[in-house]
Structure formats: C-alpha cells, structure tokens
Design a protein around this motif. Structure first.
Motif, PDB file in Angstrom:
ATOM      1  N   ILE A 467       0.849  -1.179   0.000  1.00 24.52           N
ATOM      2  CA  ILE A 467       0.000   0.000   0.000  1.00 24.52           C
ATOM      3  C   ILE A 467       0.888   1.235   0.000  1.00 24.52           C
ATOM      4  O   ILE A 467       1.940   1.264   0.632  1.00 24.52           O
ATOM      5  CB  ILE A 467      -0.924   0.010   1.230  1.00 24.52           C
ATOM      6  N   VAL A 468       0.461   2.238  -0.732  1.00 22.66           N
ATOM      7  CA  VAL A 468       1.253   3.458  -0.831  1.00 22.66           C
ATOM      8  C   VAL A 468       1.186   4.185   0.509  1.00 22.66           C
ATOM      9  O   VAL A 468       0.345   5.053   0.732  1.00 22.66           O
ATOM     10  CB  VAL A 468       0.749   4.347  -1.975  1.00 22.66           C
ATOM     11  N   ASP A 469       2.091   3.758   1.420  1.00 19.48           N
ATOM     12  CA  ASP A 469       2.126   4.392   2.726  1.00 19.48           C
ATOM     13  C   ASP A 469       3.294   5.345   2.862  1.00 19.48           C
ATOM     14  O   ASP A 469       3.518   5.917   3.928  1.00 19.48           O
ATOM     15  CB  ASP A 469       2.196   3.333   3.829  1.00 19.48           C
ATOM     16  N   ASP A 470       4.078   5.484   1.780  1.00 22.95           N
ATOM     17  CA  ASP A 470       5.168   6.440   1.796  1.00 22.95           C
ATOM     18  C   ASP A 470       4.571   7.842   1.866  1.00 22.95           C
ATOM     19  O   ASP A 470       3.769   8.231   1.017  1.00 22.95           O
ATOM     20  CB  ASP A 470       6.015   6.267   0.534  1.00 22.95           C
ATOM     21  N   ASP A 471       4.959   8.571   2.896  1.00 22.56           N
ATOM     22  CA  ASP A 471       4.365   9.889   3.099  1.00 22.56           C
ATOM     23  C   ASP A 471       4.607  10.809   1.907  1.00 22.56           C
ATOM     24  O   ASP A 471       3.701  11.525   1.471  1.00 22.56           O
ATOM     25  CB  ASP A 471       4.934  10.509   4.383  1.00 22.56           C
ATOM     26  N   GLU A 472       5.848  10.788   1.377  1.00 24.28           N
ATOM     27  CA  GLU A 472       6.164  11.663   0.249  1.00 24.28           C
ATOM     28  C   GLU A 472       5.365  11.290  -0.999  1.00 24.28           C
ATOM     29  O   GLU A 472       4.789  12.153  -1.670  1.00 24.28           O
ATOM     30  CB  GLU A 472       7.662  11.618  -0.061  1.00 24.28           C
ATOM     31  N   GLU A 473       5.295  10.007  -1.286  1.00 22.74           N
ATOM     32  CA  GLU A 473       4.578   9.576  -2.492  1.00 22.74           C
ATOM     33  C   GLU A 473       3.077   9.785  -2.344  1.00 22.74           C
ATOM     34  O   GLU A 473       2.402  10.210  -3.281  1.00 22.74           O
ATOM     35  CB  GLU A 473       4.889   8.103  -2.767  1.00 22.74           C
ATOM     36  N   LYS A 474       2.563   9.492  -1.179  1.00 23.54           N
ATOM     37  CA  LYS A 474       1.133   9.680  -0.952  1.00 23.54           C
ATOM     38  C   LYS A 474       0.752  11.157  -1.008  1.00 23.54           C
ATOM     39  O   LYS A 474      -0.279  11.532  -1.568  1.00 23.54           O
ATOM     40  CB  LYS A 474       0.757   9.093   0.401  1.00 23.54           C
ATOM     41  N   ALA A 475       1.599  11.997  -0.430  1.00 22.39           N
ATOM     42  CA  ALA A 475       1.323  13.434  -0.460  1.00 22.39           C
ATOM     43  C   ALA A 475       1.417  13.985  -1.875  1.00 22.39           C
ATOM     44  O   ALA A 475       0.682  14.908  -2.256  1.00 22.39           O
ATOM     45  CB  ALA A 475       2.297  14.166   0.460  1.00 22.39           C
ATOM     46  N   LEU A 476       2.314  13.408  -2.679  1.00 20.62           N
ATOM     47  CA  LEU A 476       2.484  13.893  -4.051  1.00 20.62           C
ATOM     48  C   LEU A 476       1.278  13.565  -4.919  1.00 20.62           C
ATOM     49  O   LEU A 476       0.972  14.291  -5.870  1.00 20.62           O
ATOM     50  CB  LEU A 476       3.750  13.265  -4.643  1.00 20.62           C
ATOM     51  N   ASP A 478      -1.727  13.832  -4.155  1.00 17.89           N
ATOM     52  CA  ASP A 478      -2.809  14.788  -3.915  1.00 17.89           C
ATOM     53  C   ASP A 478      -2.632  16.084  -4.687  1.00 17.89           C
ATOM     54  O   ASP A 478      -3.525  16.930  -4.681  1.00 17.89           O
ATOM     55  CB  ASP A 478      -2.890  15.112  -2.414  1.00 17.89           C
ATOM     56  N   GLU A 479      -1.491  16.249  -5.352  1.00 16.63           N
ATOM     57  CA  GLU A 479      -1.209  17.482  -6.076  1.00 16.63           C
ATOM     58  C   GLU A 479      -1.660  17.375  -7.535  1.00 16.63           C
ATOM     59  O   GLU A 479      -2.002  16.298  -8.028  1.00 16.63           O
ATOM     60  CB  GLU A 479       0.289  17.799  -6.015  1.00 16.63           C
ATOM     61  N   ASN A 480      -1.625  18.521  -8.197  1.00 17.74           N
ATOM     62  CA  ASN A 480      -1.961  18.584  -9.623  1.00 17.74           C
ATOM     63  C   ASN A 480      -0.946  17.775 -10.430  1.00 17.74           C
ATOM     64  O   ASN A 480       0.258  18.019 -10.336  1.00 17.74           O
ATOM     65  CB  ASN A 480      -1.950  20.040 -10.089  1.00 17.74           C
ATOM     66  N   ILE A 483       1.522  19.819 -12.624  1.00 22.39           N
ATOM     67  CA  ILE A 483       2.546  20.518 -11.843  1.00 22.39           C
ATOM     68  C   ILE A 483       3.632  19.535 -11.420  1.00 22.39           C
ATOM     69  O   ILE A 483       4.829  19.832 -11.478  1.00 22.39           O
ATOM     70  CB  ILE A 483       1.916  21.199 -10.616  1.00 22.39           C
ATOM     71  N   VAL A 484       3.214  18.339 -11.011  1.00 18.34           N
ATOM     72  CA  VAL A 484       4.182  17.316 -10.587  1.00 18.34           C
ATOM     73  C   VAL A 484       5.113  16.949 -11.732  1.00 18.34           C
ATOM     74  O   VAL A 484       6.341  16.890 -11.577  1.00 18.34           O
ATOM     75  CB  VAL A 484       3.441  16.073 -10.059  1.00 18.34           C
ATOM     76  N   LEU A 485       4.549  16.713 -12.917  1.00 21.03           N
ATOM     77  CA  LEU A 485       5.374  16.293 -14.051  1.00 21.03           C
ATOM     78  C   LEU A 485       6.283  17.415 -14.533  1.00 21.03           C
ATOM     79  O   LEU A 485       7.431  17.177 -14.920  1.00 21.03           O
ATOM     80  CB  LEU A 485       4.476  15.811 -15.192  1.00 21.03           C
ATOM     81  N   MET A 486       5.783  18.635 -14.535  1.00 20.65           N
ATOM     82  CA  MET A 486       6.621  19.749 -14.987  1.00 20.65           C
ATOM     83  C   MET A 486       7.778  20.004 -14.027  1.00 20.65           C
ATOM     84  O   MET A 486       8.905  20.263 -14.457  1.00 20.65           O
ATOM     85  CB  MET A 486       5.771  21.012 -15.143  1.00 20.65           C
ATOM     86  N   GLU A 487       7.510  19.909 -12.738  1.00 19.18           N
ATOM     87  CA  GLU A 487       8.588  20.103 -11.769  1.00 19.18           C
ATOM     88  C   GLU A 487       9.572  18.937 -11.808  1.00 19.18           C
ATOM     89  O   GLU A 487      10.777  19.125 -11.630  1.00 19.18           O
ATOM     90  CB  GLU A 487       7.995  20.266 -10.367  1.00 19.18           C
ATOM     91  N   PHE A 488       9.068  17.742 -12.059  1.00 17.93           N
ATOM     92  CA  PHE A 488       9.974  16.600 -12.220  1.00 17.93           C
ATOM     93  C   PHE A 488      10.859  16.788 -13.446  1.00 17.93           C
ATOM     94  O   PHE A 488      12.058  16.463 -13.429  1.00 17.93           O
ATOM     95  CB  PHE A 488       9.163  15.309 -12.339  1.00 17.93           C
ATOM     96  N   GLY A 489      10.299  17.332 -14.509  1.00 14.43           N
ATOM     97  CA  GLY A 489      11.098  17.604 -15.695  1.00 14.43           C
ATOM     98  C   GLY A 489      12.196  18.624 -15.420  1.00 14.43           C
ATOM     99  O   GLY A 489      13.316  18.505 -15.921  1.00 14.43           O
ATOM    100  N   LYS A 490      11.885  19.639 -14.610  1.00 17.33           N
ATOM    101  CA  LYS A 490      12.913  20.625 -14.261  1.00 17.33           C
ATOM    102  C   LYS A 490      14.033  19.989 -13.450  1.00 17.33           C
ATOM    103  O   LYS A 490      15.216  20.295 -13.631  1.00 17.33           O
ATOM    104  CB  LYS A 490      12.288  21.773 -13.479  1.00 17.33           C
ATOM    105  N   GLY A 582       6.139  25.610  -4.726  1.00 15.72           N
ATOM    106  CA  GLY A 582       7.114  25.292  -3.689  1.00 15.72           C
ATOM    107  C   GLY A 582       6.781  24.013  -2.960  1.00 15.72           C
ATOM    108  O   GLY A 582       7.676  23.210  -2.644  1.00 15.72           O
ATOM    109  N   ARG A 583       5.503  23.795  -2.691  1.00 15.40           N
ATOM    110  CA  ARG A 583       5.086  22.580  -2.002  1.00 15.40           C
ATOM    111  C   ARG A 583       5.376  21.338  -2.841  1.00 15.40           C
ATOM    112  O   ARG A 583       5.883  20.335  -2.331  1.00 15.40           O
ATOM    113  CB  ARG A 583       3.597  22.679  -1.672  1.00 15.40           C
ATOM    114  N   VAL A 584       5.066  21.401  -4.145  1.00 10.52           N
ATOM    115  CA  VAL A 584       5.333  20.264  -5.027  1.00 10.52           C
ATOM    116  C   VAL A 584       6.832  20.029  -5.158  1.00 10.52           C
ATOM    117  O   VAL A 584       7.298  18.882  -5.150  1.00 10.52           O
ATOM    118  CB  VAL A 584       4.689  20.498  -6.409  1.00 10.52           C
TER     119      VAL A 584
END
Length: 647
Positions: A467-476, A478-480, A483-490, A582-584
C-alpha cells in the motif's frame, strides 16, 4: 492604261530595273512574272507593283488598310497561336519519310500496348481530386483572410482528418467546409474541442448536404447550443448516411473532483431534437451524448425512441444526471430493444431503483454485450439486485462497476457469482480501484485456470500488495499531476512538452495511456506502478483513454500563473512551501532523494532548486529533506551559510 506588248518589248523597255546578274530569288520572281503575263492584254502598273504585293507582310498591311478603325481594333486584339503538331495516338504513327501521321492497322498494334485507359483515368482523377480540394481551400483562405492549416491541407488526401483543440473561428470552419465540398477521400472528420458554436455547426450542416462521403463526425466539446445541434440533426436525418456521431460535452478534474463545465447545449427540454436520430435514421450505428444535461425527463424521451430503434448498436449516455427515474426509463427501453450492444450509463447516480430496473431488463434482453455502470452509487444491496438479473442473462460479456462502494465483501460476492453461474457470459469484469481480500485473488486464479479468457481488474490485495504508505509519495498524489510532471522535468533537465512530442509518433496530438506510461518509465520517474496509473488517470480528464495536447497546453498556462505567484512570494520573503509550486518541489525533491540517491545529476539539480527555496543552506532543513550531499558540497554549503549569517 492597258496595252498589248510582247515579252521582248517589256524586257527592253524596263531593262534598267533588272540586273541580269540576278541571284536565285530574283530569277524565281522573274519566272513567276513571266507565267502571269497575258500577251493579249497586260496592265503595266500591275507588273511594276508585283514585287511589292507578293510579300505576305505587304498583303496583310494592305488588308488592314482597307478596314475601318473599329474593324482594325477588333482584329488587333485577336491572338493567333501557332498550331501545335498533334501527338501520335494509339492508332497512328509518324511516317519517317513524310513526317505525317498515318493510321496503324489493328494487327500491327503491339500486344503490350493494349491496356485499359479507364483505369489510368480513374487514378488520375482521384489524385487530382485532392489537389483540386487543396487549391480550393487555399483560395478560400485567401478570400476570407484566414491562415491555412498545414495539417488539414495534407489531410485532404487522407481517409480521415483530426483537428482537435485549435479553437477555430467561424471563418476557419467555413474555409475547412469549402475545402471538403468536393472531397471524396475523407470519411472520418474529428473537430473536437474547437468552440465553433452555432455558426460553425451551421457551416458543417451545409457541408454535409453536399458531401456524402463523411460517415463519422465528432463535434464533441464545441459549445454548439441547441440550435447548432438542431442543424446537425436535421442534415443527418435528411441525408441518412452518417454512421458515427459524437455530440458529447467535456469534463475536467479540479481538486480531485470531476465537474462538468461545458456541454453541447443539450438539456432535458431539448431531448425532442434528438428523437429523429433514433426514429428516422437507418445507418446511424454509434451515438455519443455524454456530458450533457439530459436528466430524467430527457431520458424518458430518449427511452421512448430507443425502444423501437433497430440500427444503433452503441449508445453513450454517461454524465447526464439521469438519476433513479432516468435509469428506470432507459432500463425499460433496454428490455424492448433488440439491437443495442454497447450501453454506457456511467456517472449517473442510478442507485437501488435504477439497478433493480436494469436487472429486470437484463432478464429480457439478449443483444447487450457491454454495460458500463461506473460510479452509480452501487453498494452491496444494489449489487445483489443486479446479480438477480445477470443470473438469467447469457449474452452480456463485459461489465464495468468500478468507483462504486462495493467493499471487498461485495467484490467477493461478484466473483463467487461468476464461479457458481457457468451460464453467465461475462469474461471481463472491471472493479477498477476496489480493494480485495487475499481469498479473492486465490479464487480468481482458480477461475482463470478453467476460464482462460476471464479478465478481472481490481485494486490492491489487502495484506499482500504494498500500500502506498510512503508519506512523500502519498502526499504527491494529492497534487496537480501537470505541476508534478513539470517540476519533475525541471529536476531532471527536460521539458514536459518535448517529452510528449517525442512520444507522439503519428502526429495525432494525443497520447494513449500506454505511451505515457512508457515515457514516464523512460525518464525514470520515482513512482510506483499504482501511483503512475493514478497520475495518468488524472491527466486523462475526459476519460476517453487518451491525453490531448490541448489539455497539456491549458495546464501549462496554469503552471505559468502559479510560477508567477511563486516568484512573487519569493520576493516578499514568504515561505515557499506555502505556494503550490514550492510545495510540489519540496515533496518531489524529498521523494526523489529517497528513490534516486545514486543519481549525481539529480543531486545537483535538486540542490539548485532547493537552494531557490532557501532550504538547503539550513542544516536542519537539509536533514529533514533527507538529501545526502557530497563532502565537498556540504563544505561549500556550510561556507555559504556562514557568509550569509555574517552578512
């Protein structure tokens, strides 16, 4: 004055005119004069002027001098072209001696020249047809001062044309229709999401009155309005050649909730406009009306027309607020209809009453092979009512009941029903994200050994799958997702649009789920398979199985707005983690630091981005972010931090 005189007298009297040492041309002219002399009666002045009148230019000049001014003006505008030598045809040849065309006998014609000219003419005509349409389109663009669309210009020679997300104006729609007037190659026309409105629908209707080769038309998400829909319906019924018609609206995701923001203007009181599509067409087989507002009263009208319909085999009524009463009306139509094969009633809130009536309809229906009841508030009680009808049905092959509160116990009841009912024809069961017990997985493996084609889609197996119990992955999650993919690309040094463009091999401006999944794996995104599926599902906002570039462009514009807020907060020295960007960035950096510790490129990029957030120089924040740095980098950061503190 005419006198009789012999030739010798003429030569002696006018000897000073002629040079007896004449060349060949003069001798020829003299011979002509001698032949024309009449010994009995001769005009001396005619003889003197003969040399002037034999020249063709002089003759033409004399002819023109005898005409009036109006006649000379008329003849001066006439252009006389040189006659071209006729080309040799199949039954003539050039005589090598005379240079003239002579006929060829049938026996002399070589056998290899005997071929069908009609075939060549047909091919040429077909090729020139596209060229003619392209020329017509360019002229229309020039007349209406519209920039030509290069993709459409090329597509005029293809079998299908797909123009999505271009926000075409009324004049652009008009030029496209002009280019398609005489086209006989395009059979599939997709104009989804162009906001053409009622005027554009009118142009499309006028096109369909002349073009009888378009058999599939997609006008979804175009804000047609009921008048625009009426134009389309009237011409489809009048021509009766359309096989596939899409008049759907659009849905988008906001804050993880699906919201219908724009339909094609079909409301519950407008359902009568759609009735002729069911009652007066004989070729229409696929009809999509999803993401509109047909509601209960509109469903009653459609149900009445659907009962006796014998042509439509696929009907999409998802996202139409049918509710319980609307579901009951459609269920009554299913019981009477004998040709419908695919029905989509997803996201309509049917609940208990709708499921009960659908179960009764399945007892009678023997043609339906696919039924979609996704997200219809189907709980365990509703499922039991539904299984009561499936028990007597042996034709339904695919059932979608995901995103319903079934619980693991309800999923187990469904699988046990398949085991205990061998007459049931279902071989594909979609439970989507429904979590199941380990006993469910064991029973499924047992069933698949006896039913090789059985496919069941479900969520995590409790106690077995991670189960996705990783806090970072689970919190991510919940985001757009954009935004996640664009920031990952950066962080990784690439642009999201470049990645998607490289994956779009066919130039269709869309990507399937498999293509996106492959691309994300190619760039080593540190997410589990389950999280990647969640991310892709969020990207596919309209649920058609594809992600359109138009959706990405709109999200990119939203990302720029959020970036401006991020920079404004930075200048005002506000905590960067309070902004979405900043949060993402913080969540993504922490996750990537954990999953990609051995990637030096990531460490450098992550250090720079977190430095912009003001987090890396702080040792406590660095320990919290769990980012491991090289000793040299750590010493440099400590030195920079001490300098900043001194300042």
């Amino acid at each position: 004055m005419a006198v009789k005189i012999d030739e010798k007298v003429i030569m002696s009297r006018f000897a000073h005119i002629y040079d007896w040492n004449m060349n060949e041309e003069d001798r020829r002219r003299l011979a002509e004069i001698r032949k024309m002399i009449d010994i009995k009666e001769f005009d001396i002045w005619s003889l003197i002027r003969r040399a002037e009148t034999t020249d063709s230019y002089v003759l033409e000049a004399k002819f023109r001098m005898g005409l009036t001014a109006a006649q000379r003006n008329k003849y001066s505008k006439k252009i006389v072209r040189r006659r071209k030598r006729p080309l040799p045809s199949r039954k003539t040849k050039v005589d090598p001696n005379t240079g003239e065309l002579v006929p060829i006998d049938e026996e002399e014609t070589p056998a290899e020249e005997e071929y069908d000219f009609d075939a060549d003419e047909d091919i040429t005509a077909k090729q020139n047809k596209g060229d003619h349409c392209q020329e017509l389109y360019m002229k229309a663009c020039k007349k209406f001062k519209v920039h030509p669309i290069a993709f459409f210009y090329k597509a005029l020679n293809w079998e299908g044309c797909r123009l999505r997300h271009r926000q075409l104006t009324a004049n652009e729609i008009k030029t496209i229709c002009i280019g398609l007037l005489g086209n006989s190659t395009i059979e599939v026309l997709d104009l989804r999401d162009n906001d053409m409105g009622e005027k554009g629908a009118q142009y499309i209707a006028e096109l369909l009155q002349e073009n009888i080769f378009i058999h599939s038309l997609n006008l979804s998400d175009n804000h047609l309005g009921i008048n625009g829909v009426r134009h389309i319906v009237d011409v489809v019924v009048e021509q009766d050649i359309m096989k596939k018609l899409d008049l759907s609206g659009i849905v988008y995701t906001k804050c993880n909730v699906h919201c219908v923001v724009r339909s094609n203007g079909i409301r519950e009181n407008d359902a009568e406009v759609l009735r002729p599509l069911f009652e007066k067409t004989t070729n229409l087989t696929h009809l999509k009306l999803s993401h509109n507002e047909i509601r209960e009263s509109g469903a009653e009208v459609i149900a009445e027309a659907l009962m006796d319909n014998e042509t439509i085999i696929s009907l999409d009524l998802s996202w139409n607020h049918l509710r319980r009463d609307g579901g009951c009306w459609i269920a009554d139509a299913i019981a009477e209809n004998t040709h419908l094969q695919i029905l989509n009633l997803a996201w309509n809130g049917l609940y208990l009453d709708g499921c009960r009536e659908i179960a009764n309809a399945l007892k009678e229906n023997r043609t339906l092979i696919e039924l979609d009841l996704t997200c219809n508030r189907i709980n365990k009680e509703c499922l039991e009512k539904l299984l009561g009808g499936l028990k007597y049905n042996d034709t339904l092959e695919s059932l979608h009941i995901g995103y319903n509160p079934l619980t693991p116990e309800g999923a187990m009841i469904m699988l046990e029903f398949l085991r205990d009912t061998p007459t049931c024809g279902i071989w594909r069961l979609d439970l989507t994200d429904q979590k199941v017990e380990p006993a469910f997985a064991e029973l499924l493996n047992e069933l698949q050994r006896s039913r090789f084609n059985l496919q069941v889609i479900h969520g995590l197996v409790l106690g077995r799958d991670k189960i996705v119990d990783d806090d970072e992955e689970k919190a991510l999650m919940d985001e757009n997702p954009i935004i996640v993919l664009m920031e990952f690309g950066k962080l990784m040094g690439f642009r999201l649009m470049d990645l998607f463009a490289s994956l779009d091999k066919d130039g269709s401006k869309t990507l399937s789920h498999d293509e996106i999944r492959t691309g994300l794996r190619m760039v080593n995104i540190p997410l589990s398979d389950k999280c990647i599926e969640i991310l892709i599902d969020k990207l596919d906002v309209d649920g058609d199985g594809e992600v359109d570039f138009g959706e990405l462009i709109a999200a990119q514009a939203e990302h720029r707005k959020k970036m401006s807020k991020f920079y404004a907060a930075k200048e005002m020295k506000i905590d960067m983690s309070e902004t979405e960007i900043g949060r993402v960035r913080l969540k993504l950096s922490r996750l990537m630091a954990k999953e990609m510790q051995g990637n030096p490129a990531f460490r450098r990029q992550s250090k720079l981005l977190l430095g912009q957030l003001g987090l890396v120089p702080d040792l406590a924040a660095r320990r919290e972010s769990k980012i491991e740095l090289d000793p040299k980098d750590l010493a440099m950061l400590q030195q920079q931090h001490s300098q900043q503190s001194a300042t």
